[in-house]
Structure formats: C-alpha cells, structure tokens
Design a protein around this motif. Structure first.
Motif, PDB file in Angstrom:
ATOM      1  N   TYR A 276       0.820  -1.217   0.000  1.00  0.00           N
ATOM      2  CA  TYR A 276       0.000   0.000   0.000  1.00  0.00           C
ATOM      3  C   TYR A 276       0.855   1.269   0.000  1.00  0.00           C
ATOM      4  O   TYR A 276       0.631   2.180  -0.809  1.00  0.00           O
ATOM      5  N   ILE A 277       1.808   1.356   0.923  1.00  0.00           N
ATOM      6  CA  ILE A 277       2.642   2.552   1.003  1.00  0.00           C
ATOM      7  C   ILE A 277       3.416   2.755  -0.296  1.00  0.00           C
ATOM      8  O   ILE A 277       3.559   3.888  -0.787  1.00  0.00           O
ATOM      9  N   GLN A 278       3.909   1.656  -0.876  1.00  0.00           N
ATOM     10  CA  GLN A 278       4.646   1.764  -2.132  1.00  0.00           C
ATOM     11  C   GLN A 278       3.773   2.357  -3.231  1.00  0.00           C
ATOM     12  O   GLN A 278       4.196   3.249  -3.979  1.00  0.00           O
ATOM     13  N   GLY A 279       2.529   1.851  -3.329  1.00  0.00           N
ATOM     14  CA  GLY A 279       1.621   2.369  -4.342  1.00  0.00           C
ATOM     15  C   GLY A 279       1.199   3.799  -4.064  1.00  0.00           C
ATOM     16  O   GLY A 279       1.139   4.638  -4.968  1.00  0.00           O
ATOM     17  N   TYR A 280       0.918   4.103  -2.794  1.00  0.00           N
ATOM     18  CA  TYR A 280       0.497   5.446  -2.394  1.00  0.00           C
ATOM     19  C   TYR A 280       1.585   6.481  -2.676  1.00  0.00           C
ATOM     20  O   TYR A 280       1.322   7.576  -3.194  1.00  0.00           O
ATOM     21  N   ALA A 281       2.830   6.116  -2.355  1.00  0.00           N
ATOM     22  CA  ALA A 281       3.921   7.085  -2.474  1.00  0.00           C
ATOM     23  C   ALA A 281       4.410   7.269  -3.903  1.00  0.00           C
ATOM     24  O   ALA A 281       4.960   8.327  -4.232  1.00  0.00           O
ATOM     25  N   THR A 282       4.222   6.248  -4.760  1.00  0.00           N
ATOM     26  CA  THR A 282       4.753   6.338  -6.131  1.00  0.00           C
ATOM     27  C   THR A 282       3.691   6.653  -7.170  1.00  0.00           C
ATOM     28  O   THR A 282       4.028   6.845  -8.344  1.00  0.00           O
ATOM     29  N   ASN A 283       2.431   6.712  -6.767  1.00  0.00           N
ATOM     30  CA  ASN A 283       1.353   6.987  -7.721  1.00  0.00           C
ATOM     31  C   ASN A 283       1.575   8.365  -8.373  1.00  0.00           C
ATOM     32  O   ASN A 283       1.563   9.385  -7.681  1.00  0.00           O
ATOM     33  N   PRO A 284       1.773   8.414  -9.699  1.00  0.00           N
ATOM     34  CA  PRO A 284       2.036   9.716 -10.345  1.00  0.00           C
ATOM     35  C   PRO A 284       0.864  10.682 -10.254  1.00  0.00           C
ATOM     36  O   PRO A 284       1.039  11.901 -10.378  1.00  0.00           O
ATOM     37  N   ASP A 285      -0.340  10.125 -10.030  1.00  0.00           N
ATOM     38  CA  ASP A 285      -1.526  10.981  -9.896  1.00  0.00           C
ATOM     39  C   ASP A 285      -1.856  11.276  -8.430  1.00  0.00           C
ATOM     40  O   ASP A 285      -2.859  11.927  -8.145  1.00  0.00           O
ATOM     41  N   GLU A 291       9.713   8.553  -6.985  1.00  0.00           N
ATOM     42  CA  GLU A 291      10.245   7.491  -7.830  1.00  0.00           C
ATOM     43  C   GLU A 291      10.209   6.164  -7.084  1.00  0.00           C
ATOM     44  O   GLU A 291      10.272   6.123  -5.849  1.00  0.00           O
ATOM     45  N   ARG A 292      10.118   5.046  -7.844  1.00  0.00           N
ATOM     46  CA  ARG A 292      10.018   3.730  -7.207  1.00  0.00           C
ATOM     47  C   ARG A 292      11.255   3.410  -6.362  1.00  0.00           C
ATOM     48  O   ARG A 292      11.146   2.901  -5.251  1.00  0.00           O
ATOM     49  N   GLY A 293      12.450   3.659  -6.909  1.00  0.00           N
ATOM     50  CA  GLY A 293      13.684   3.270  -6.240  1.00  0.00           C
ATOM     51  C   GLY A 293      13.824   3.800  -4.833  1.00  0.00           C
ATOM     52  O   GLY A 293      14.040   3.021  -3.878  1.00  0.00           O
ATOM     53  N   PRO A 294      13.717   5.113  -4.595  1.00  0.00           N
ATOM     54  CA  PRO A 294      13.856   5.643  -3.233  1.00  0.00           C
ATOM     55  C   PRO A 294      12.809   5.104  -2.262  1.00  0.00           C
ATOM     56  O   PRO A 294      13.114   4.861  -1.088  1.00  0.00           O
ATOM     57  N   VAL A 295      11.578   4.913  -2.736  1.00  0.00           N
ATOM     58  CA  VAL A 295      10.530   4.376  -1.854  1.00  0.00           C
ATOM     59  C   VAL A 295      10.849   2.942  -1.458  1.00  0.00           C
ATOM     60  O   VAL A 295      10.713   2.548  -0.292  1.00  0.00           O
ATOM     61  N   LEU A 296      11.291   2.141  -2.422  1.00  0.00           N
ATOM     62  CA  LEU A 296      11.646   0.759  -2.117  1.00  0.00           C
ATOM     63  C   LEU A 296      12.841   0.696  -1.166  1.00  0.00           C
ATOM     64  O   LEU A 296      12.910  -0.181  -0.302  1.00  0.00           O
ATOM     65  N   CYS A 297      13.773   1.626  -1.303  1.00  0.00           N
ATOM     66  CA  CYS A 297      14.901   1.690  -0.363  1.00  0.00           C
ATOM     67  C   CYS A 297      14.421   2.055   1.042  1.00  0.00           C
ATOM     68  O   CYS A 297      14.939   1.533   2.043  1.00  0.00           O
ATOM     69  N   ALA A 298      13.437   2.934   1.133  1.00  0.00           N
ATOM     70  CA  ALA A 298      12.874   3.295   2.439  1.00  0.00           C
ATOM     71  C   ALA A 298      12.200   2.093   3.088  1.00  0.00           C
ATOM     72  O   ALA A 298      12.322   1.868   4.303  1.00  0.00           O
ATOM     73  N   VAL A 299      11.480   1.315   2.279  1.00  0.00           N
ATOM     74  CA  VAL A 299      10.837   0.098   2.794  1.00  0.00           C
ATOM     75  C   VAL A 299      11.899  -0.893   3.257  1.00  0.00           C
ATOM     76  O   VAL A 299      11.752  -1.552   4.295  1.00  0.00           O
ATOM     77  N   ALA A 300      12.977  -1.020   2.481  1.00  0.00           N
ATOM     78  CA  ALA A 300      14.070  -1.910   2.876  1.00  0.00           C
ATOM     79  C   ALA A 300      14.666  -1.470   4.212  1.00  0.00           C
ATOM     80  O   ALA A 300      14.978  -2.302   5.078  1.00  0.00           O
ATOM     81  N   ALA A 301      14.829  -0.166   4.414  1.00  0.00           N
ATOM     82  CA  ALA A 301      15.358   0.347   5.685  1.00  0.00           C
ATOM     83  C   ALA A 301      14.418   0.003   6.838  1.00  0.00           C
ATOM     84  O   ALA A 301      14.863  -0.352   7.943  1.00  0.00           O
ATOM     85  N   SER A 302      13.113   0.096   6.580  1.00  0.00           N
ATOM     86  CA  SER A 302      12.147  -0.226   7.634  1.00  0.00           C
ATOM     87  C   SER A 302      12.207  -1.698   8.014  1.00  0.00           C
ATOM     88  O   SER A 302      11.964  -2.060   9.174  1.00  0.00           O
ATOM     89  N   SER A 303      12.538  -2.544   7.058  1.00  0.00           N
ATOM     90  CA  SER A 303      12.623  -3.981   7.353  1.00  0.00           C
ATOM     91  C   SER A 303      13.792  -4.275   8.290  1.00  0.00           C
ATOM     92  O   SER A 303      13.751  -5.236   9.064  1.00  0.00           O
ATOM     93  N   VAL A 304      14.826  -3.446   8.240  1.00  0.00           N
ATOM     94  CA  VAL A 304      15.961  -3.619   9.152  1.00  0.00           C
ATOM     95  C   VAL A 304      15.540  -3.312  10.589  1.00  0.00           C
ATOM     96  O   VAL A 304      15.858  -4.068  11.530  1.00  0.00           O
TER      97      VAL A 304
END
Length: 463
Positions: A276-285, A291-304
């Motif tokens: 959900y957060i990935q879709g919410y944060a990267t939705n162009p509308d 951008e997808r990359g920074p959001v996915l990196c943020a999610v990866a950081a949260s997993s740590v």
C-alpha cells in the motif's frame, strides 16, 4: 558457560539436544521463512507497483482507480486460502511430523512464485491473464498458511524452555528479512530497468530469482531433525486422528483470541508488505509521486528496524514474559501509527523513510514473541493445527484486505488520516485480546504434560 551447556541442553521433552543441532534448526527456520516471505512479498509489492496496469487496466475505463483496488484484492484473496493450508499442514503436521510439511510448503510457494514471472499480461492473452495470476496467488496462500506453524514449532520445540523466545524469534525474523530482500531486489531492478522497462520486463526478474532461493531453502530444511516433541508423540503413539476437529471442539475461544492477537500486527504490517505505502507514495496521480527506487529503499530500511526489534522482542520475552512484551509492543506500535502518515505526507523521502523505520520498531515488538507464545498456548497433540489456524485466521482478519481497505478509505475520503484511525483501531483490538490470555512462559511442552497445557489458558479461567 559450562561444558554441558556448550555441548547440549534439555529439550521440552527431557531429551538431550546438542547445541549444534539447535543452531542448525535455527538457521533452517530463518532461511526457510525468509524464502517463503520473499516470494509472498514480491507479489504484494508488484501488486502495488505494476499489476494494476498489466493485468487489470481495462477496469479503469469505467471506474478510475478500480484497477489498483482489485490489484490489492488479489493480495488479500490468498489469505482466504491460508486456512486451507493451515488445516492441511496442521492435520498432517500433528499426524506425520513437522519437517515434511516444511519442505512441501517451501516447494509449493517457490513453484507458484516462479510461474508468476512467466505470466503473459492482459494485453497479450486477455482475461486469462488475471485468472492465472489469481490462481497462482491462491497457491501462495495455501503454502503460507501451512508453513509458519511448522517453522515456529521446529524452532520452539527444539529450544530449552528458558530460551524459547530467543529461538522462536528466528522464524519471525524471516519476515523482515524477506521484506528486505524483496524490496532490495525490486529497488535494484528499478535502477537497472527504470521507467517503462520495469513495467515491460524488470518486475519479472525478482520472481525468477525465487528458483535459486528455493533450492537453498530446500537443502537447508532437509538437513534438520524432526521436532523432539513430535518424536515423543510418535513414540507414545498418541497422534490424534482428527487434530483439527479436536482443536475446535475444545479450544475454539483460544483459537479466536490468539487470532485477534495477530490482527493488529498483520494489518499494520501490510501497509508495507502488502504494497500500500509503495503504491500510495509512487502513484504519479497521487499527492507524492516519488520514484520507485527511493521508496523501495525506504521500505528496505524499515525492514531492518523491524528485524532488530523482532529479535529483541524474542529475547525480551524470555525475561519479562510474552504478554508483557506484547503490551509494550502495542503501545509503541500505536504511537508510531499516529506518526506514520504525517511523516509520509511531508513530501520528504527522508521523513517517509523515518516514518517506516519507526513503524518497524512497533511491528517487531508485536511479532518477535508470537511464535513462543502461540506454541505455549496450545496442547502438544493439536499444537501444529492450533498455531497454524490461529495465525491464518488472524491474517485474514488483519492483513488480508488491509491494503484494499486503506486504498478504499483513501479513495473515498481523500484523507490518509482516516487510514491512520483504522490502523490504530486494529492495534487496540489486539491489545485487548492480549490482556485476555495468560502468559505461559516455561510451561512443559511435552505430550506427557498435556493435562496442564489445557488448563488456565485465559485470564477468566482458574488454574
């Protein structure tokens, strides 16, 4: 540490288990659950990032935004089949052993995940594409429903009773590690295949990589010994012919309360694991358009942070108890649920990452002790069925449609604050369920002690 401690220790059944054997079990459970949840999460992330357009795009023609909602629905559909996996694995896990179910569920998950990577899209084969996608997601759900119970019982039933929280944390950390791998691989692919290339072929690569991970997981799990508790059950010839029926005949309230304990963690966790957060944060509308990359990196950081807190919760639960650890976790999770969307909506990718990292702390504290507490709640003869089915029901009530609900709330109200209220509500619900169960830390898990295991499970009961 004494020489006897270094060489081995007493299992819950009173037999000697070498330290090397326990370590092998710990490694096998964390590797196996990591592979399982990597597979599960790359689907959920793809649902938030690309599946709406690739498999459900025409739905937007009449109802804008419907494709993304249905994409998240397919994430939730798999949860409806988790009880089937839990029933099957629970039945055979209590009848023929924990280890065979671990190997079988791993293979099933890997096969389904790999096949998703080969699927043609709606533009290529029409309505058959989403149908096949949903069928493979169903297989993932069946596998996930049966895998968790076996993994946690292998870990907890091999552990010395004073360290069950620690050993039970190993299969739990497979979830944040799986999220870390899934987010990391997707982030790398977003860099290798940016923009349209990710949509055209980049999203498929993480699914193909599942083949390698499954081979590793299969090799590791085949090397572990069967649970000593089940070996004692088999030696005493005390397997129950219909463990699921006995479970519901005698322990239905326990199953439901244990399931409600899991609801708050699972619903909140699926804000990231469910995409959900990935879709919410990267939705162009949408309001952010990252951008997808920074959001996915943020999610990866949260997993740590989730991983560290999960392991810490397991260790802490051996000192202050399972229930006290959960209560602390619910308080922390509630606080960081309240800070999540203000930080996400700040427009700063750094603050978005901070919000997710803080949330990971609450998620870990409400997850690390779950395996040891669940194992100590259920009697030996129905333990695999009990922990698996409670987990499966909790996942349906919690995470199954959490991304869908959040997306619907956001679409209907245009305000993420209402999503926050939903997440806070399920957190408080699980806190109440936690307070209604007893802490049974250190109880003898062997089949010889079944009578005591059946007494005084809830705070309203005597004994």
């Amino acid at each position: 540490m004494s020489a006897s401690d270094a060489e081995g220790g007493l299992t819950p059944t009173g037999t000697i288990t070498r330290t090397t054997d326990r370590r092998r079990v710990a490694v096998a459970t964390v590797v196996g659950t990591t592979v399982e949840w990597y597979d599960f999460f790359i689907y959920a992330q793809a649902a938030g990032l690309v599946f709406a357009g690739l498999f459900f795009g025409p739905l937007n023609d009449d109802f804008p935004g419907l494709a993304q909602i249905i994409s998240f629905v397919t994430v939730g559909i798999s949860f409806l089949f988790r009880p089937l996996g839990a029933f099957l694995a629970g039945h055979f896990g209590d009848r023929v052993g924990r280890r065979p179910m671990l190997v079988l569920t791993l293979i099933l998950m890997g096969a389904a995940t790999t096949l998703v990577g080969f699927l043609p899209t709606y533009a290529q084969i029409g309505v058959a594409a989403p149908i096949l996608l949903i069928l493979l997601r169903v297989l993932q759900g069946i596998s996930a429903g049966g895998e968790w119970g076996g993994a946690v019982l292998m870990a907890v039933e091999h552990a010395p009773k004073q360290r069950r929280g620690l050993f039970g944390a190993f299969p739990q950390i497979g979830v944040p590690i799986g999220l870390l791998l899934a987010s990391g691989v997707n982030a790398i692919m977003a860099l290798i295949a940016p923009g349209d290339a990710f949509i055209e072929w980049g999203w498929r690569v993480p699914f193909f990589l599942s083949i390698v991970l499954i081979l590793v997981g299969y090799w590791v799990r085949r090397r572990v010994e069967e649970s000593p508790v089940f070996e004692e059950i088999a030696a005493r010839k005390e397997q129950v012919s219909a463990p699921v029926a006995r479970l519901f005949a005698r322990f239905t309230p326990l199953v439901l309360l244990a399931a409600l304990v899991f609801v708050g963690n699972n619903a909140v966790g699926y804000m990231t694991t469910g995409g959900y957060i990935q879709g919410y944060a990267t939705n162009p509308d949408g309001p952010l358009g990252f951008e997808r990359g920074p959001v996915l990196c943020a999610v990866a950081a949260s997993s740590v942070s989730w991983l560290v807190a999960t392991f810490a919760a397991g260790v802490l639960s051996d000192r202050i108890g399972r229930r006290s650890t959960f209560v602390l976790g619910w308080i922390v999770q509630a606080v960081f649920v309240l800070t999540l969307f203000p930080l996400v909506n700040s427009g700063s990718i750094g603050l978005l990452a901070l919000g997710l990292v803080l949330l990971g702390l609450g998620l870990g504290l409400t997850y690390g002790a779950q395996s040891s507490w669940y194992a100590e709640l259920f009697p030996a003869s129905v333990r695999y069925s009990g922990v698996s089915i409670a987990y499966a029901i909790g996942s349906i009530l919690g995470g199954a449609f959490a991304p869908t609900i959040a997306q619907w709330i956001q679409t209907a109200t245009g305000d993420s604050t209402n999503v926050m209220y939903y997440l806070l509500g399920v957190t408080l619900l699980s806190l109440v369920a936690t307070l209604l169960l007893r802490d049974r830390r250190g109880i003898d898990l062997s089949p010889a002690n079944e009578a005591e295991q059946e007494r005084g499970i809830g705070v309203w009961q005597r004994g």
